[in-house]
Design a protein around this motif. Structure first.
Motif, PDB file in Angstrom:
ATOM      1  N   THR A   1      12.947   9.148  -6.185  1.00 12.21           N
ATOM      2  CA  THR A   1      12.861   7.659  -6.336  1.00 12.21           C
ATOM      3  C   THR A   1      13.289   7.100  -5.217  1.00 12.21           C
ATOM      4  N   LEU A   2      12.517   6.152  -4.408  1.00 14.26           N
ATOM      5  CA  LEU A   2      12.602   5.117  -3.715  1.00 14.26           C
ATOM      6  C   LEU A   2      12.947   4.433  -3.581  1.00 14.26           C
ATOM      7  N   PHE A   3      13.619   2.982  -3.547  1.00 13.22           N
ATOM      8  CA  PHE A   3      13.236   1.735  -4.004  1.00 13.22           C
ATOM      9  C   PHE A   3      13.919   1.407  -2.628  1.00 13.22           C
ATOM     10  N   VAL A   4      12.804  -0.416  -2.712  1.00  4.85           N
ATOM     11  CA  VAL A   4      12.570  -0.799  -0.500  1.00  4.85           C
ATOM     12  C   VAL A   4      12.676  -1.892  -1.619  1.00  4.85           C
ATOM     13  N   SER A   5      13.288  -2.607  -0.176  1.00  2.00           N
ATOM     14  CA  SER A   5      13.456  -4.318  -0.681  1.00  2.00           C
ATOM     15  C   SER A   5      11.972  -4.783   0.241  1.00  2.00           C
TER      16      SER A   5
ATOM     17  N   ASP B   1       4.294  -4.472   8.818  1.00  2.00           N
ATOM     18  CA  ASP B   1       5.281  -4.083   9.108  1.00  2.00           C
ATOM     19  C   ASP B   1       5.155  -2.692   7.649  1.00  2.00           C
ATOM     20  N   GLY B   2       5.983  -1.258   7.773  1.00  2.00           N
ATOM     21  CA  GLY B   2       5.991  -0.904   6.346  1.00  2.00           C
ATOM     22  C   GLY B   2       7.234   0.467   6.485  1.00  2.00           C
ATOM     23  N   LEU B   3       7.169   2.123   6.421  1.00  2.00           N
ATOM     24  CA  LEU B   3       7.522   2.574   6.132  1.00  2.00           C
ATOM     25  C   LEU B   3       7.212   3.655   6.907  1.00  2.00           C
ATOM     26  N   TRP B   4       7.521   4.306   8.188  1.00  2.00           N
ATOM     27  CA  TRP B   4       6.823   5.903   7.996  1.00  2.00           C
ATOM     28  C   TRP B   4       8.255   6.965   8.224  1.00  2.00           C
TER      29      TRP B   4
ATOM     30  N   HIS C   1       0.481  -0.818  -0.358  1.00  2.00           N
ATOM     31  CA  HIS C   1      -0.119  -0.264  -0.137  1.00  2.00           C
ATOM     32  C   HIS C   1       0.918   0.973   0.620  1.00  2.00           C
ATOM     33  N   LEU C   2       0.593   2.226  -0.968  1.00  2.00           N
ATOM     34  CA  LEU C   2       1.239   3.498  -0.765  1.00  2.00           C
ATOM     35  C   LEU C   2       0.277   4.655  -0.680  1.00  2.00           C
ATOM     36  N   PRO C   3       1.008   5.533  -0.640  1.00  2.98           N
ATOM     37  CA  PRO C   3      -0.581   6.979  -0.470  1.00  2.98           C
ATOM     38  C   PRO C   3      -0.976   7.496  -1.874  1.00  2.98           C
TER      39      PRO C   3
ATOM     40  N   PHE D   1       4.173   3.985   4.204  1.00  2.32           N
ATOM     41  CA  PHE D   1       4.173   2.268   2.969  1.00  2.32           C
ATOM     42  C   PHE D   1       4.022   1.119   3.961  1.00  2.32           C
ATOM     43  N   GLY D   2       2.998  -0.018   3.254  1.00  4.72           N
ATOM     44  CA  GLY D   2       2.814  -1.043   4.060  1.00  4.72           C
ATOM     45  C   GLY D   2       3.168  -2.104   3.201  1.00  4.72           C
ATOM     46  N   CYS D   3       3.844  -3.025   3.616  1.00  6.56           N
ATOM     47  CA  CYS D   3       4.079  -4.369   3.308  1.00  6.56           C
ATOM     48  C   CYS D   3       3.013  -5.838   3.303  1.00  6.56           C
ATOM     49  N   PRO D   4       2.495  -6.317   2.212  1.00  7.19           N
ATOM     50  CA  PRO D   4       1.658  -7.531   2.419  1.00  7.19           C
ATOM     51  C   PRO D   4       1.998  -8.388   3.584  1.00  7.19           C
ATOM     52  N   GLU D   5       1.094  -9.378   4.129  1.00 10.21           N
ATOM     53  CA  GLU D   5       1.400  -9.647   5.326  1.00 10.21           C
ATOM     54  C   GLU D   5       2.301 -10.608   4.773  1.00 10.21           C
ATOM     55  N   GLY D   6       2.978 -10.745   6.532  1.00 10.14           N
ATOM     56  CA  GLY D   6       4.453 -11.852   6.432  1.00 10.14           C
ATOM     57  C   GLY D   6       5.452 -11.548   6.072  1.00 10.14           C
ATOM     58  N   ALA D   7       5.687 -10.220   5.144  1.00 13.45           N
ATOM     59  CA  ALA D   7       6.250  -9.614   5.020  1.00 13.45           C
ATOM     60  C   ALA D   7       7.047  -8.627   6.079  1.00 13.45           C
TER      61      ALA D   7
END
Length: 663
Positions: free
Chosen positions: A614-618, A576-579, A80-82, A595-601
């Motif tokens: 650009t913002l790269f995330v794993s 979990d995600g990004l703040w 999920h993203l804004p 940002f929010g991750c899919p479940e389990g990640a």
């Protein structure tokens, strides 16, 4: 520019806009709010350490440039993203790196095929720009480039999960024993990937077949350099010189250098080894192997590759647990393990470089009751002198942090002959001090911390931030002002303030000031171990979705805003995600959920392009959870294809209008 120097005083400087009596009233309110958030005598003892640090009133409200619409806490099978943002699915486990690898078919994957493909469980990311007219091997020209539309994406692969990679396993059965064929694939799927990428009209894409593309795995030859190189404890039957090792494992976070190289950490390396430490004849090595969790219950890699069996090669574990430096711009370069930076479960090491001064590197040992470290080079940084600069991380002094109760701190040198680091305590030389880094730091009196992970310096305010993920092992009565909660389930963030002014701070000084930047967790939680404290200057600035737990990785954008990635929020009921948050001003430590991750990640390795667009995330271990397997996964993110398992992936996040990420 706001300075951090105010944190070296008990109260902030007076402001013409806020009379002294109003400032004192505000400080008392801050104290009360934070004491309530932490609870108990530990908070009272912390005093000045909980006051705002790198902040003072300023004309522009810091944090105003974080104008994105915050997303909500949730837990589902998507990311999920804004509003107004888009994520390019850039790289996934199994994606080809060469032009002839073909389609990814996991059922037909073997070690040779995996060596040609993007690895598993991507973590740390470094974006290394490519100059438009430079070719492979021209690292100096590339490292000076600020190109934000073409570069090398350098990505760690921390560990493997056979029950999500191969058919026929549960998590328990994979831990009891994995086939030799699958272990061979795993050893090629961990390590590191270098992939050329470019921004096109269709978004970010990998350049398949680029001459830069390569993999570093457990069969890659690497040199061992620095004070411990060649020591008898690094010598094995296959390498009696103690200076050459095959591979790297447990690669978590890392760092970048201004001379164009990349640093990657070796963290959870102990799990790659099997055997009973008590059966090792050398008592020093037996104690050493116990310290890193080597046991007969570990994965059976030693059955396939005998060097991972400590009954065969008791010194092999000593060749892991280091920082690795390599040149991504030269595909033929040989990576180096840097023993001067110490051996422990490295989360990463990140650099502070200023012309004419020593290089300073900060890092943490990612385990409960372990330590925060700093390295100071013997030589000075000389911009443009690559040959000189590439030796800076091979010689210098490693220090462990002592956080005093009064908000002051000191760096304790891990130097043979200093204090208890002597032959009487079992140290033969500097190699012993560095190989047994944890024992050295403990003997010196460094402060045991709540699992230190990423440690990075904000380039705008020149202060350093320590992510402390959690520590459920801290008992009642064992609290410390720098670790104020027993059974700390939510984690917290500390701020280290070296002497001097912003941009002129002396990171090589042996003294510093420290503050509690924030406490993770729900501000309204009943359990003090889960109760958070945010926005210390104005606690009301935290939103219902702004709180988080378990800070892990951290990055800073070009405006000095902090971006924290988490690992553990699912235990609090959401992804979990990004703040993102300001580190100064009235919105200091007031996070916004991006940002929010899919479940389990979990999310790892946030990294911006130089232009901030650009913002790269794993996204690591998607669909990891109870009873989730390759055959019956919790979900199949990101492909949602019934023929494909869930795949760890790298996303490239952009604003749809092309603006700065976060604004």
């Amino acid at each position: 520019m706001t300075d951090c120097e105010n944190t070296q005083e008990q109260t902030p400087k007076q402001s013409p806009d806020h009379p002294p009596e109003q400032q004192e009233q505000s400080i008392n309110l801050q104290r009360r709010a934070l004491f309530k958030a932490v609870g108990g005598a530990a908070a009272v003892a912390s005093g000045a350490a909980l006051l705002p640090g790198c902040s003072e009133p300023k004309s522009r409200q810091a944090g105003d440039d974080l104008g994105f619409t915050e997303i909500s806490h949730r837990l589902d099978f998507e990311h999920h993203l804004p509003d107004g943002y888009h994520a390019d699915l850039l790289l996934r486990w199994g994606d080809p790196l060469d032009a002839f690898a073909g389609k990814f078919v996991p059922d037909r994957l073997d070690a040779t095929e995996q060596a040609r493909r993007f690895g598993y469980n991507n973590d740390f990311i470094a974006f290394m720009p490519l100059a438009p007219d430079a070719g492979p091997g021209e690292g100096d020209r590339h490292s000076l480039s600020r190109n934000s539309e073409r570069g090398l994406l350098c990505v760690n692969h921390e560990y493997t999960q056979p029950h999500l990679m191969f058919s026929g396993y549960t998590e328990d059965s994979a831990n009891r024993g994995t086939s030799h064929e699958h272990i061979a694939v795993e050893q090629q799927a961990c390590g590191h990937s270098i992939v050329e990428i470019e921004k096109t009209a269709n978004g970010w894409l990998p350049v398949t077949g680029s001459p830069y593309n390569r993999r570093l795995s457990l069969t890659t030859a690497m040199d061992i350099v620095g004070p411990a190189a060649g020591d008898q404890r690094l010598q094995t039957g296959a390498d009696p010189s103690g200076t050459r090792v095959f591979g790297t494992v447990g690669n978590c976070a890392g760092g970048k250098t201004p001379w164009g190289t990349v640093l990657i950490a070796e963290e959870g390396f102990g799990g790659a080894f099997q055997g009973d430490p008590d059966n090792v004849a050398d008592e020093v090595e037996a104690r050493n192997h116990h310290a890193f969790g080597i046991s007969t219950d570990n994965r059976n890699w030693g059955d396939y590759d005998r060097r991972f069996d400590i009954s065969v090669e008791p010194n092999e574990p000593n060749r892991f647990g280091w920082m690795v430096e390599y040149d991504p711009y030269d595909p033929d370069s040989v990576p180096r393990k840097l023993t001067a930076l110490g051996r422990f479960e490295h989360e990463g090491f990140t650099l502070v470089t200023k012309p004419g001064q020593p290089v300073v590197a900060y890092g943490g040992d990612d385990d409960e009751h372990q330590f925060v470290y700093r390295f100071v080079s013997s030589g000075i940084y000389r911009p443009g002198d690559s040959a000189h600069n590439r030796q800076l991380l091979t010689e210098g002094t490693l220090y462990a942090a002592k956080f005093n109760e009064d908000g002051q701190g000191e760096w304790l040198p891990l130097r043979f002959g200093h204090g208890p680091l002597t032959e009487e305590q079992g140290f033969r030389n500097q190699a012993d001090v560095l190989i047994d880094c944890r024992r050295s730091a403990k003997l010196l009196g460094a402060t045991p911390m709540d699992r230190p992970e990423d440690v990075e310096t904000n380039p705008v305010n020149d202060c350093t931030y320590v992510m402390l993920t959690k520590n459920k092992k801290r008992k009642e009565g064992d609290e410390h002002t720098a670790n104020p909660r027993a059974r700390n389930t939510a984690g917290h963030v500390l701020e280290i303030v070296p002497p001097g002014r912003s941009g002129e701070r002396d990171h090589a000084s042996d003294s510093f000031h420290w503050n509690t930047f924030l406490l993770g967790g729900n501000p309204n939680a009943e359990n003090p171990a889960e109760r958070g404290a945010y926005g210390q200057q104005h606690p009301g600035n935290i939103s219902a979705n702004g709180w988080f737990a378990n800070p892990d990785n951290v990055a800073f954008d070009q405006r000095g805003n902090m971006w924290i990635a988490t690992d553990g929020c699912e235990s609090f009921g959401f992804h979990d995600g990004l703040w993102a948050m300001a580190t100064e001003g009235e919105l200091r430590a007031a996070p916004k959920h991006f940002f929010g991750c899919p479940e389990g990640a979990e999310i790892c390795g946030p990294e911006f392009t130089p232009d901030g667009k650009t913002l790269f995330v794993s996204v690591q271990h998607p669909a990891d959870g109870d009873f989730s397997t390759f055959d019956k996964p919790m979900h199949r993110w990101p492909d949602n294809d019934p023929d494909l398992p869930p795949r760890p992936s790298v996303l490239a996040i952009r604003r749809k209008d092309g603006g700065l990420v976060g604004s």
